[in-house]
Each structure stands twice: as structure tokens, then as C-alpha cells.
Design a protein around this motif. Structure first.
Motif, mmCIF file in Angstrom:
data_model
loop_
_atom_site.group_PDB
_atom_site.id
_atom_site.type_symbol
_atom_site.label_atom_id
_atom_site.label_comp_id
_atom_site.label_asym_id
_atom_site.label_seq_id
_atom_site.Cartn_x
_atom_site.Cartn_y
_atom_site.Cartn_z
ATOM 1 N N LEU A 163 -0.978 -8.751 -9.644
ATOM 2 C CA LEU A 163 0.633 -8.131 -8.690
ATOM 3 C C LEU A 163 0.645 -6.838 -9.322
ATOM 4 N N ALA A 164 0.892 -7.079 -10.048
ATOM 5 C CA ALA A 164 1.340 -5.184 -10.494
ATOM 6 C C ALA A 164 1.023 -4.304 -9.964
ATOM 7 N N PHE A 165 -0.744 -4.069 -10.200
ATOM 8 C CA PHE A 165 -1.603 -3.200 -8.914
ATOM 9 C C PHE A 165 -1.383 -3.313 -7.688
ATOM 10 N N GLY A 166 -1.142 -4.657 -7.289
ATOM 11 C CA GLY A 166 -0.517 -4.535 -5.669
ATOM 12 C C GLY A 166 0.628 -3.869 -5.335
ATOM 13 N N VAL A 167 1.510 -4.651 -5.881
ATOM 14 C CA VAL A 167 2.936 -3.457 -6.252
ATOM 15 C C VAL A 167 2.718 -1.767 -6.126
ATOM 16 N N LEU A 168 1.639 -1.539 -7.330
ATOM 17 C CA LEU A 168 1.681 0.057 -6.987
ATOM 18 C C LEU A 168 1.446 0.221 -5.785
ATOM 19 N N MET A 169 0.080 0.162 -5.591
ATOM 20 C CA MET A 169 -0.189 0.618 -4.331
ATOM 21 C C MET A 169 0.289 0.086 -2.977
ATOM 22 N N LEU A 170 1.013 -0.654 -3.216
ATOM 23 C CA LEU A 170 2.313 -0.436 -2.083
ATOM 24 C C LEU A 170 2.711 0.439 -1.597
ATOM 25 N N LEU A 171 3.286 1.193 -2.632
ATOM 26 C CA LEU A 171 4.644 2.081 -2.853
ATOM 27 C C LEU A 171 3.473 3.291 -2.950
ATOM 28 N N ALA A 172 2.302 3.395 -3.291
ATOM 29 C CA ALA A 172 1.859 4.799 -2.960
ATOM 30 C C ALA A 172 1.550 4.765 -1.302
ATOM 31 N N GLN A 173 1.814 4.238 -1.049
ATOM 32 C CA GLN A 173 1.095 3.976 0.393
ATOM 33 C C GLN A 173 2.725 4.328 1.019
ATOM 34 N N ILE A 174 4.223 4.763 0.773
ATOM 35 C CA ILE A 174 5.384 4.639 1.919
ATOM 36 C C ILE A 174 5.911 6.140 1.443
ATOM 37 N N PRO A 175 5.413 6.929 1.752
ATOM 38 C CA PRO A 175 5.835 8.296 1.626
ATOM 39 C C PRO A 175 6.953 8.203 0.960
ATOM 40 N N HIS A 176 7.353 9.187 0.546
ATOM 41 C CA HIS A 176 8.956 9.332 -0.539
ATOM 42 C C HIS A 176 9.788 9.361 0.067
ATOM 43 N N HIS A 177 9.439 10.357 0.847
ATOM 44 C CA HIS A 177 11.118 10.393 2.422
ATOM 45 C C HIS A 177 11.655 9.252 2.696
ATOM 46 N N HIS A 178 10.954 8.131 3.080
ATOM 47 C CA HIS A 178 11.185 7.291 3.246
ATOM 48 C C HIS A 178 12.716 6.377 1.950
ATOM 49 N N LEU A 179 11.549 6.463 1.206
ATOM 50 C CA LEU A 179 12.055 5.743 -0.126
ATOM 51 C C LEU A 179 13.404 7.053 -0.826
ATOM 52 N N ARG A 180 13.270 7.711 0.015
ATOM 53 C CA ARG A 180 14.857 8.794 -0.445
ATOM 54 C C ARG A 180 15.857 8.216 0.634
ATOM 55 N N GLN A 181 15.492 7.583 1.793
ATOM 56 C CA GLN A 181 15.855 7.096 2.579
ATOM 57 C C GLN A 181 16.683 6.429 2.197
ATOM 58 N N TRP A 182 16.127 5.311 1.765
ATOM 59 C CA TRP A 182 16.133 3.924 1.182
ATOM 60 C C TRP A 182 17.207 3.428 0.433
ATOM 61 N N SER A 183 17.304 5.084 -1.254
ATOM 62 C CA SER A 183 17.828 5.026 -2.360
ATOM 63 C C SER A 183 19.546 3.878 -2.273
ATOM 64 N N PRO A 184 20.131 4.517 -1.603
ATOM 65 C CA PRO A 184 21.541 4.129 -1.736
ATOM 66 C C PRO A 184 21.401 2.587 -1.402
ATOM 67 N N TRP A 185 20.827 2.210 -0.466
ATOM 68 C CA TRP A 185 20.793 0.678 -0.101
ATOM 69 C C TRP A 185 20.066 -0.098 -0.494
ATOM 70 N N VAL A 186 18.710 0.664 -1.166
ATOM 71 C CA VAL A 186 18.377 -0.100 -2.825
ATOM 72 C C VAL A 186 19.514 -0.449 -3.853
ATOM 73 N N TYR A 187 20.555 1.256 -4.093
ATOM 74 C CA TYR A 187 20.428 0.964 -5.086
ATOM 75 C C TYR A 187 21.947 -0.226 -4.859
ATOM 76 N N LEU A 188 22.944 -0.306 -3.237
ATOM 77 C CA LEU A 188 23.832 -1.122 -3.404
ATOM 78 C C LEU A 188 23.456 -2.186 -3.656
#
Lengths: 615, 372
Positions: free
Chosen positions: B60-85
Motif C-alpha cells: 500500500l505504501a509503495f502505491g502511495v509512493l508511486m502516486l506521489l512520484a507522479q504528481i509534479p511538485h508545483h502542484h503540491l506547492r499549490q495545494w500546500s496551504p489547503w493540505v495544511y488547513l
């Protein structure tokens, strides 16, 4: 006012970041270094320390308690054995509902409040997989009852343990004593290492005296345990050395006979072989069941025993101290002969009383004897003759001579609780009463009254000495030990003591023949009751010792006195007179006349020993 | 022959690249996980059920790793405040509706599975702080530092009061690492250090009894050999008795005979040290160091501030895991519930860790894509 947003300098920021990463890498390296150093310290420098700790964790030393030595009578009858006692145990982790289980168990076995209370107490501090005893000694019926219902009680088990058992019950309680749980006082005394794994210890009697030999040598085993303490396997084993099996000189048949003879009375009978000091029977009545004490005696039962009017826990044979009364007369007579105060031929004309010069007090005889010589004085038990003898001998010479027979000293028998009796002397009186010795006290000492006290064992020992004409041997209960691979009996050597020596051997005859006449001459005090129809010759002496001091003009009237004020009945004797094989001392508390009560008892015992048992 | 082999290697690289995976990092993780399984087999008393369950978690954890690896990090950056909130809101929800386990209120029951928002914050906090610094000129000014401090402090305080000291420590660490990497000035750092030291007595005051006891037993474990000190004493015995070469796999008496508590979870390092000795331990530490350094290398090569800070923080948080766990097991640090990463039995922190690695891989992989 809008905040001024300075421009980002990407190049500089990257350098700054790199510098920070380098710092952190150094920190990481440093901390990894600390971890490695610490691990090196633990695993290399302190390896042996932790290795030992780990070994100690895993390995536990368990004691293997030795089986206690058995005790047999002289014919090999078992007197004390180890037999399985079935105890009910509960393993808490296997029980779902403890209360319910206890409740249902009570319907199957007899459970008292005491059991449940103790169980709950022991339950604390135990690990859940450790079985906790609920009831220690199941009866056969309870055992069967539980066996049938076992399936209803998961986690409840019957465990067989070895427990001391005395198949002869009350018959030998005073001789053997018993074992009981080691108490705190004993814990301080014993080598706890030797008693590792042992819960019981000899408390009294032979069990106590020979504790060291009976106990044996503890063994050990090293076992591997897990963190919960569960034993996984045995790594090493040093077996226990069983305790030594002992053979007593006692004959259970004679013991039982003596017990039956004394049944209904309080008193003691000691029978020994005068030739070697072996105690053949030693009875103190009433008695108790020693098995009660092995499994922990219920308080109520113990209270009842302790407060019983007749003191069943009291070992009269060794601890009871009684005035010897007239049974002392042969010894006092011998003292008179030895000191030249009297001769066998001398005749004394007695009245019913004796007076000292310048003293109006009358020292009464139990009857009027008229003209008496030493023979009649002993056989018919003249008090006046011995008052006179005592008066002329004086307390110093009398005490000294009585002391030669071991009076006033412990015999040193191999048991516990022996008292030394009391041999009064001038010095003793001064020391304990801070009073001078009065001449009148010499008179009553001469007839075994007054301060004089003896134990039944001492009397039996004195009788043996008389029978053996001065040869003294220490009375003992141990005949031998079973030793070696083949289990041969090694006889314990009798211990001979300095003999009583008189200047002329015929003095012995001059007191021993009167003792025969006591039994076999029509006017002897035991002729009618004990000696008359005997198939062998007995030498004996009756005694009736006063418990209640009568005024000089009072008559002793049994019917008017409360039972506990009645005289003690005593008898000493040995048989066959020409070749003594058994010496007996009988004391019947408040039995009344020695001739009427104690003498026939001794006769019965001798008959049994000499006539019935041998055939 | 040579040609085809080279082609195969090339193909493998292409596949990894297509999946946005980093070979060295992935290799290190797989090695650690494999070793973890070997040790867990011994620590669990050869319990295949446990191994099976752990296997499912790893997948399962590998699945999560693979999933996150596919997401360009600029998306993560945009989501950051929302994730935090969302994370903070969940933490507050836990405070009121959470399930209690082991004396702490940490779990949120979502019906299908139980969820630990505090775990989520291990990622959300560094993401948020990195997001905050991303567009601002660095080194940060004092006011910005204070904002960042508050961003870290809110979830940390919420987690600490559950109470879950271990997670609070890791979340705080992750956030502070971002601040440090952002270039906080040394004099400010020094000032804060002095302040923290003077606040220590205050912290002591607010600690739970069991936490104080842990600190005290660390100082003198023998003072309570059957209670709180038992863990440390038995753990030190296990490690020390392992010696240089260890007692051998499945032969550790401390662990096999169950003297060692928590031997498949927090104290699995002691099992490993007992059975594989100092040599095995040094190998393990080297593996961890490799993974950490690889993560930092990714951070250093990252092209924007957000990616840099986040990658650096995540790599070093992984180090904190290793250091706090081993430090606790060998008696250098108090017993706080921090698992040995990729080793300890349990799924919660594993998923978070693998997610972090996924993010690292994304940062690594998408850097190249951006560069093109």
C-alpha cells in the motif's frame, strides 16, 4: 502601506541552502558517529557485562527439594512416609470467571472460608500462568467427585505433591513429632540454600532431632525461562540426595499395646530395653493426630487441642515432671546400704508416723507396718523406715547418690522437649528459695515427695540401671540408619554412661530382691494386682505420689477430693527379674494408688512383650 | 551481447524515468525494507501472519509512493496551504471525536479505515512552511520567522496534547528543518536556542506524568527496573549481548524469550542489534545514511526554493526518525514512541515515510522535465 517585496536572489539563496545542507550533513555525520560510538561501547566494550546479564535473564536456577527420609519401627513398619497429597489448584489465566468457578467448585469439594481466603491472598503476587493452590489435602471422596466433574472446570487441576504422612496417627505423635511449614524463626536458623524448594521442617520429636539427616541434600537444575518465567527446557541438572531413612528402636505393636493399656487416662508409659537403652515404647496420653499439622491445622482445631483440659499436645513421657513417690525407695535404700546407715538385717519397729527430735510434727505413713526390715520396707513400702533412713543419711549424701542414677539431669534422649526433673539439694534450696534446707524436707525427699520431680523417661532409665545393677546406658529412640546402595541397616551404637558403683555387690540384691517381693510375695504392694499369677519373675516398685498436700491429721479420701487433686499412680519395674529384657515406668495422672492402677498396666505390657509378642 | 545488455539497462532507466522513480533512493528503500522483513520474522517469533500484514502495508505504501512520484511538485506547492488547513481541522476534530488508544487520543475513525491526522502533519507542516518561504526572499526576516513558527507550533501543540510526544517531535522537527534550511540567521537561532533552554522548566511543567517518568528513567534506568526502566534495561542487555557479530538470526535470547518489550515495533532495532551484532548495526546505519544523503542530494539539485526546502526537510526528518529511535533504544534519549523507519511493524508511519519518498522522487524526476 504596502510592504516592500525585495527581489529574490536565486543564486545566493541556492548557495545559502547548500551551506545549510553541508552544516546539517556534518551534524548528521556527527550524530551517526555518536550512535556508532555508543553501540561500540555497548556491544564491544561492555559485551561481557551484558552477555552475563542476558544469560542471567534466560537461565534460572531451580531447587530440587530432596525427598525426606522415611522413619521405620524396629521391625520395618513405616512410621513416617511421604505420600502424594492431592491438592486442588487453579491456573488464573485459564479461568474465565473466577467467582463463578469458585462457587461451582464449592458444590463438588468441601471448601471453607479459610481456603478461599488463603487462595485470594496467594492469588496476588502470582503470575497468571502459575497455579495457585486452593485446597491442600483432598479426601478420596473429594478427589473422585472432582474427577467426575473435571470437564466443567477449565483451569482447575488436581496436583499430586509429596507430603509427610504418619500412618500410625496419634500413636506416635509424641515420639515422632511432626513436620510443619517453615516459620520465620526457623527461617532465620536454617541454611536457606539447603531448604530451597522445601516447605516443611521437623518441628518436634524425632522429626526435629534428626532433621539434618532426614532432610537430605537439595539438588539444583538450570532451566531456560522466558520473560514470563515459564520454563522452556532443562539445561543442567544436579539431582537431590534423599534424606536418610531412620529405623527406630520402637516396636509399634508394643507402642499400640501401651496406648491401649493407658486408654482413658492421662499419663505416660516408657518401656526400654535395659541392656542397650533402646526405647521400646513411649506413650503419652492423651495424644493427637500429627497429620493435622502437616497441612496447616485449622485455628479452631488447634485452639481446641491447646486448651483441652488434658493437654493432648503435652508430651508427658519427656516433659511431664512428677514426684516419683515410693518408686524412689529402692534407690534410697541402696544409698542407705552404701553409706552404712542401714543393713539388710536391721529391723525397725515403726509406728504409723515418724517424728524428728525436738519437733512435734508427725510425718505420717500410709499405713501401720510394725517391725520392718529393708525388704519389707521396700516390698510393703514403709514410709517411716525411709523417713528414718533419710534423716540419718542427710540430704547431701542422698542427693549425691540419687544423682548417680541421673536424676535431676536430662537423659539426653534423641528427641525434643525433654525436661530434667528436679533433684533438690541444699544449694538448690538456697539458690531458688533463699532458704535453708529443713530436716523435715529430707524426710519427704526420701519417699520421693516434696521438691523431688522426675520425668517418666528418667524413671524408666533409673529402672534400667537398677535392672542392670548399676550399668547405665543412654536411652535412645534411634536404632540405626539405612545406608548405602543396598540399603543395609547400620545399627547405632548404644552410649554407655559411667555406672553406679556400690562397695559391695550384694547391696544390689538387697534392694532388687525386695522389688521382686513387691510383686510376688503376698504382702507386696503389687502382689494382688499385678504379680500374683505372673509366668515370669518381675521386680517392681509401686508409688503413689501426692498432688495435694494433706494436713498431718487429715486422711486422704479419694471420693471427697476433686479428680485433679487425686494422687498420681506410679510403677517402675523390669522383667524377667533374673535376665531383664524390659524396664517399664508407668505414670497415671490422678490415677490413685500405684499398686492398684499403675502396676497392672506394667504387668499387661510385660506380658505382651515377653509372652505374646515373642511367640 | 554488450550492445543488448546496454540496451536493457537503458530500457530499465527509461522505465524508471517514466515512472518518475529514482534508482539509488529506491534501491536503498528496498534494501532497508527487505532487511526489515528479515528482522521482523525473527522479532515476531516467526509469525507469518504479522509478516503478511506488514507485506500488505508495504504494498500500500509503495502505491502511495508511486502516486506521489507522479504528481509534479508545483502542484503540491499549490495545494500546500489547503493540505495544511485540512490537517489542522482534522487535528481539531480528533481532539473532540478521536478514539482513545494507549492513553492518547490520536485516531479518527473514518469507517473504512482509521486515520491519524498527526501523521499527515509530518508532511503538511514542512509543505506549508516551504510554501510560505518559497516566494519570499531568503534568509527570512524576523516577522516571517514568527509566522513560520506559528505555522509549526499550532499542529505541534495540538499533537503534543493528545498526547503524542514522538509525533509532535517529528512534526516540529520537520518544520524547524525547513526554517533552518531557509537560512535563518545564526544570531536569531542562538537567541531562540537560549529562549528554548530557559523554557525547558516550563515544558517540564506541562509534561504528562508518564513523559516526565520517561525522562527520569532515561537518566537512571536502574531506578525502576521493573517499571519504566525495564524497556531500556532489557534493550541495552539485548544490544550489548549481541557483541560484534551478533547471536545469529532467530537466536537472540532477549527477543526470542520475550524479555525485550515492543520487540517488533519501537524496539526492533534491539532485536537486530542482538542477532546481527555491531557489524550488522553499522551496515544498517550506513544504509540509512545513504538514503539520507541521497535525499539531500535531490534537495541540493532541486530547482526552486519550495522543492529544495521540502526535499531537504523530508530527508532530514527521516534522519530524525533513525536517530531518535536508535538513540532511545540504546539509552541515549528518552523513550518516545518513534518507530525505526522502514523496519518497525506497523503501517501508519510507513505510509507517511513512503509518501515523503514519493515526493522526493517527484522533485527529482520533475526537475529534469522542467529543465527540458
Amino acid at each position: 502601506m504596502p510592504a516592500r517585496q525585495p527581489l529574490k536572489n536565486h543564486h545566493q539563496e541556492k548557495r545559502l541552502f547548500l551551506a545549510r545542507v553541508v552544516i546539517l550533513v556534518v551534524v548528521v555525520a556527527l550524530l551517526f558517529g555518536i550512535l556508532s560510538a555508543r553501540l561500540g561501547h555497548l556491544q564491544v566494550a561492555s559485551y561481557s557485562h551484558f552477555s552475563t546479564l542476558s544469560q542471567n535473564n534466560r537461565v534460572r536456577l531451580e531447587a530440587l527439594p530432596p525427598p525426606r527420609g522415611l522413619i521405620f519401627d524396629r521391625n520395618g513398619v513405616v512410621l513416617a512416609e511421604n505420600r502424594p497429597a492431592y491438592q486442588l489448584e487453579i491456573t488464573p489465566e485459564q479461568v474465565e470467571d473466577m467467582e463463578d468457578t469458585l462457587e461451582r467448585l464449592a458444590q463438588v469439594v468441601n471448601l471453607e472460608e479459610m481456603h478461599i481466603e488463603r487462595f485470594r491472598r496467594m492469588l496476588r503476587g502470582k503470575r497468571p500462568f502459575q497455579a495457585v493452590p486452593l485446597k491442600l489435602n483432598l479426601s478420596d471422596e473429594e478427589l473422585a467427585n472432582f474427577a467426575v466433574n473435571r470437564h466443567r472446570f477449565p483451569g482447575v487441576d488436581v496436583e499430586a505433591r509429596v507430603a509427610r504422612h504418619y500412618p500410625q496417627g496419634a500413636s506416635l505423635a509424641h515420639v515422632l513429632g511432626y513436620v510443619g511449614r517453615i516459620d520465620e524463626r526457623e527461617l532465620a536458623r536454617i541454611d536457606t540454600r539447603r531448604y530451597a524448594g522445601t516447605s516443611h521442617i521437623g518441628k518436634l520429636g524425632v522429626e526435629r532431632y534428626y532433621e539434618d539427616e532426614l532432610h537430605g541434600q537439595v539438588g539444583f537444575q538450570k532451566v531456560e525461562v522466558n520473560a514470563q518465567g515459564r520454563t522452556l527446557r532443562v539445561l543442567e541438572r544436579e539431582p537431590a540426595t534423599p534424606g536418610r531413612d531412620l529405623v527406630l528402636s520402637l516396636d509399634v505393636r508394643l507402642q499400640r499395646a501401651a496406648e491401649e493399656i493407658l486408654d482413658g487416662y492421662a499419663g505416660a508409659i516408657v518401656a526400654m530395653d535395659p541392656r542397650n537403652g533402646e526405647v521400646l515404647a513411649m506413650v503419652s496420653m492423651p495424644s493427637f493426630d500429627p497429620n493435622l499439622f502437616v497441612h496447616g491445622i485449622p485455628r479452631s482445631v488447634f485452639q481446641e487441642l491447646r486448651t483441652h483440659r488434658r493437654q493432648p499436645l503435652f508430651n508427658r513421657a519427656l516433659s511431664g515432671q512428677y514426684p516419683p513417690g515410693s518408686t524412689l525407695k529402692p534407690v534410697v535404700g541402696l544409698a542407705g546400704l552404701e553409706h552404712g546407715i542401714t543393713t539388710a538385717e536391721r529391723i525397725m519397729y515403726t509406728r504409723g508416723y515418724y517424728t524428728l527430735p525436738n519437733d512435734s510434727r508427725r510425718y505420717r505413713d500410709w499405713r501401720y507396718h510394725g517391725a520392718v526390715d529393708l525388704d519389707r520396707a521396700i516390698a510393703q513400702s514403709s514410709d517411716v523406715y525411709f523417713y528414718d533412713l533419710g534423716h540419718k543419711m542427710g540430704i547431701d549424701r542422698m542427693s549425691e547418690f540419687l544423682g548417680l542414677f541421673g536424676l535431676g539431669q536430662r537423659t539426653g534422649i534423641d528427641s525434643t522437649g525433654e525436661r530434667q526433673g528436679l533433684l533438690p539439694t541444699r544449694e538448690w534450696k538456697r539458690a531458688t528459695h533463699n532458704q535453708p534446707w529443713y530436716p523435715g524436707e529430707t524426710l519427704i525427699t526420701a519417699i520421693g515427695q516434696g521438691y523431688m520431680l522426675t520425668t517418666p523417661l528418667q524413671l524408666a532409665s533409673v529402672t534400667s540401671t537398677l535392672a542392670m545393677r548399676g550399668e547405665r546406658v543412654r536411652p535412645h529412640l534411634l536404632r540405626g540408619r539405612i545406608q548405602g546402595e543396598g540399603g543395609e541397616l547400620t545399627i547405632d551404637e548404644s552410649q554407655y554412661l559411667p555406672p553406679v558403683q556400690v562397695s559391695r555387690p550384694e547391696f544390689w540384691d538387697q534392694v532388687l530382691v525386695p522389688m521382686e517381693n513387691t510383686m510376688h510375695r503376698p504382702r507386696g504392694t503389687a502382689y494382688n494386682t499385678a504379680g500374683r499369677d505372673a509366668a515370669y519373675r518381675i521386680a517392681g516398685k509401686t508409688g503413689t505420689s501426692q498432688v495435694f498436700g494433706l494436713g498431718e491429721d487429715e486422711e486422704y479420701d479419694e471420693e471427697q477430693l476433686a479428680l485433679h487433686l487425686h494422687d498420681h499412680a506410679l510403677f517402675i519395674g523390669y522383667a524377667p527379674a533374673e535376665d531383664p529384657r524390659i524396664a517399664v515406668a508407668v505414670i497415671v495422672e490422678h490415677g490413685g494408688s500405684g499398686g492398684r492402677v499403675a502396676a497392672p498396666m506394667a504387668r499387661k505390657l510385660m506380658d505382651y512383650y515377653l509372652l505374646e509378642m515373642d511367640s | 551481447m554488450f550492445h543488448t545488455a546496454a540496451a536493457e539497462i537503458g530500457l530499465g532507466r527509461q522505465i524508471l524515468r517514466a515512472l518518475h522513480l529514482d534508482l539509488p533512493l529506491l534501491g536503498g528503500i528496498i534494501l532497508l525494507l527487505s532487511l526489515g522483513f528479515v528482522v521482523l520474522y525473527s522479532a515476531s517469533g516467526e509469525n507469518m501472519d504479522m509478516l503478511h500484514r506488514q507485506g500488505v502495508r508495504v504494498a500500500l505504501a509503495f502505491g502511495v509512493l508511486m502516486l506521489l512520484a507522479q504528481i509534479p511538485h508545483h502542484h503540491l506547492r499549490q495545494w500546500s496551504p489547503w493540505v495544511y488547513l485540512v490537517g489542522v481541522v482534522l487535528l481539531i476534530l480528533v481532539m473532540f471525536f478521536g478514539e482513545v488508544g494507549k492513553g492518547a487520543q490520536r485516531w479518527l475513525d473514518l469507517g473504512l479505515f482509521r486515520f491519524q491526522p498527526s501523521e499527515f502533519m509530518k508532511l503538511a507542516v514542512p509543505m506549508m512552511v516551504a510554501w510560505y518561504f518559497a516566494d519570499r526572499p531568503l534568509p527570512p526576516r524576523l516577522r516571517e520567522l514568527m509566522v513560520a513558527g506559528v505555522v509549526v507550533a499550532i499542529p505541534a501543540a495540538l499533537i503534543a496534547q493528545q498526547p503524542d510526544l514522538g509525533t509532535a517531535l517529528l512534526v516540529t522537527g520537520a518544520g524547524l528543518l525547513v526554517i533552518f534550511l531557509a537560512g535563518i540567521r545564526w544570531r536569531v537561532l542562538l537567541g531562540l536556542g537560549v529562549l528554548a533552554l530557559s523554557a525547558a522548566p516550563l515544558l517540564w511543567h506541562f509534561m504528562q506524568d508518564y513523559q516526565r517518568r520517561r525522562v527520569l528513567t532515561l537518566l537512571n534506568p536502574e531506578s525502576d527496573p521493573l517499571g519504566a526502566g525495564y524497556h531500556i534495561i532489557q534493550s541495552k542487555i539485548a544490544i550489548g549481548s549481541g557483541g560484534l557479530y551478533g547471536k545469529g538470526w532467530l537466536n537472540g535470547t532477549q527477543s526470542q524469550l520475550e524479555f525485550l518489550p515492543e520487540r517488533s515495533t519501537d524496539f526492533i532495532f534491539a532485536v537486530y542489534a542482538e542477532e546481527f551484532g555491531l557489524l550488522g548495526v553499522l551496515l544498517l546505519l550506513a544504509l540509512y545514511l545513504f538514503v539520507i544523503l541521497r535525499g539531500l542530494a535531490i534537495a541540493v539539485r532541486a530547482q526552486d526554493t519550495y522543492a529544495r526546502l521540502l526535499a531537504g526537510s523530508l530527508s532530514l526528518t527521516f534522519f530524525i526518525y533513525v536517530f531518535v529511535n536508535t538513540g532511545m533504544v540504546i539509552g541515549l534519549l528518552p523513550v518516545v514512541g518513534v518507530p525505526l523507519p522502514l523496519f518497525s511493524y506497523g503501517g501508519t508511519s510507513l505510509v507517511t515515510l513512503m509518501a515523503a519518498f514519493g515526493i522526493l522522487m517527484s522533485i527529482n524526476s520533475h526537475r529534469r522535465l522542467l529543465a527540458r
